[in-house]
Enzyme design. Structure first.
Site, PDB file in Angstrom:
ATOM      1  N   CYS A 134      41.908  41.354  37.381  1.00  0.00           N
ATOM      2  CA  CYS A 134      42.375  39.962  37.317  1.00  0.00           C
ATOM      3  C   CYS A 134      42.349  39.291  38.692  1.00  0.00           C
ATOM      4  CB  CYS A 134      43.789  39.931  36.739  1.00  0.00           C
ATOM      5  SG  CYS A 134      44.485  38.280  36.686  1.00  0.00           S
ATOM      6  N   CYS A 137      45.369  37.005  39.332  1.00  0.00           N
ATOM      7  CA  CYS A 137      46.642  37.679  39.633  1.00  0.00           C
ATOM      8  C   CYS A 137      46.627  38.301  41.016  1.00  0.00           C
ATOM      9  CB  CYS A 137      46.918  38.803  38.628  1.00  0.00           C
ATOM     10  SG  CYS A 137      46.430  38.466  36.948  1.00  0.00           S
ATOM     11  N   ASP A 138      45.530  38.930  41.396  1.00  0.00           N
ATOM     12  CA  ASP A 138      45.541  39.780  42.598  1.00  0.00           C
ATOM     13  C   ASP A 138      44.702  39.256  43.757  1.00  0.00           C
ATOM     14  OD1 ASP A 138      47.063  41.585  41.102  1.00  0.00           O
ATOM     15  OD2 ASP A 138      45.278  42.519  40.266  1.00  0.00           O
TER      16      ASP A 138
END
Ligand code: NAP
Length: 303
Positions: A134, A137-138
């Protein structure tokens, strides 16, 4: 036991749209999701092909859709459906979750899909330690760092662009000599001068506490090459979530996706399916359209 006309399982773009439509029909409806509403839609960094918005993130659009859905339809997040059984009564399905039990006259399966894994050495070991599925997200943690993005589809190219924009030094690694992604995205990759390594597969992800390097295999001559990286982002497609569909005896195609008709009906009476779990184009707007069709078909079938 609480009783509903329509229970929608999954609160991604399709499930929420089904909820919006069902809510306006005057039926009693419930949407259940084992996570927060949005599914993988929450991870889409930006969309430029959802009508009405030149550019919007998945998270922002999901929040808007959720707000609209809960005006008329009950939504239970962080509650997983573990079992569905069929009955011969007016309420044809009993749905067991991690928190409760419900009865429904019809079911809409909007269970989505999850990220495919490479199944390569080191992938599991370094998950969350440099291996990510992701970018949204990261990606932030990899600003100024060297990373690879594995994949050649729309998601991989779109996420590589997002990571570059965040300030990561991203290189695309793809197993073939040409990308599957739309031309527009390929042009953007070229314009942004994102390096690409074609005809290469990831043989191993190595490191100590965190990822430190990957071993790539040239698919033409078989040569192995180790390159130092801080992160490995993997975006190679999705596996549909069909466990509940299979419990009900719903027919799947040879790729494991649910087969549906024009009204989003499955082969099991009063069971509909929508979105990425189904056969068809994997697009946000398609999932939404299917949600509208399924909720309307279910309403007509209930009358
Ligand atoms: P996808 O289109 O299925 O592409 C998956 C990519 O990963 C392919 O390039 C494939 O290589 C590669 N791949 C698959 N298994 C692999 C493996 N084991 N090792 C190495 N590479 C592997 O998946 P996606 O990009 O996630 O997109 C999913 C769906 O969402 C698609 O229908 C896509 O069009 C849609 N989508 C649309 C947009 C948009 O409209 N902007 C954005 C994102 C996603 P090969 O090419 O060699 O098969």
């Amino acid at each position: 036991m609480k009783q509903y006309d329509i229970i929608i399982i999954g609160a991604g773009p399709g499930g929420l749209t089904a909820g919006i439509y069902a809510g306006r029909q005057g039926t009693k409806n419930l949407i259940i999701d084992r996570d927060l509403a949005g599914g993988l839609g929450r991870e889409v960094p930006e969309m430029e092909n959802y009508p009405g918005f030149n550019n919007i993130s998945g998270l922002e659009l999901i929040e808007k859709m959720k707000e609209q859905a809960i005006k008329n339809t009950e939504l239970h997040e962080m509650e997983e459906v573990t079992k569905i059984t069929q009955t011969n009564e007016k309420y044809k399905f009993t749905i067991t979750t991690t928190k409760d039990q419900y009865q429904a006259k019809t079911i809409i399966l909007a269970t989505g899909s999850s990220h495919k894994h490479l199944n390569t050495k080191g992938e599991e070991e370094f998950k969350g330690k440099g291996v990510s599925y992701c970018a949204t997200c990261d990606g932030f943690f990899f600003r100024g760092r060297n990373i690879i993005m594995v994949g050649g589809g729309n998601s991989a190219l779109q996420e590589a662009l997002y990571l570059k924009n965040l300030g990561a030094n991203v290189t695309l690694v793809h197993r073939r000599d040409e990308f599957r992604a739309q031309k527009h995205l390929q042009d953007m990759i070229e314009k942004e001068e994102i390096p690409t390594i074609l005809n290469a597969t990831v043989e191993e992800i190595k490191g100590n506490m965190m990822v430190e390097s990957v071993i790539l295999k040239n698919t033409i001559n078989g040569n192995l090459k180790e390159i130092p990286v801080n992160g490995v982002f993997i975006s190679i497609g999705y596996d549909p979530h069909t466990e509940l569909a299979e419990q009900l005896g719903v027919n799947l195609d040879e790729t494991g996706h649910i087969i549906i008709d024009k009204e989003q009906k499955t082969n099991i009476d009063y069971v509909y399916a929508i979105g990425d779990v189904c056969v068809g184009l994997k697009q946000w707007i398609v999932a939404c359209g299917e949600g509208a069709v399924a909720a309307t078909s279910a309403y007509h079938e209930l009358k």
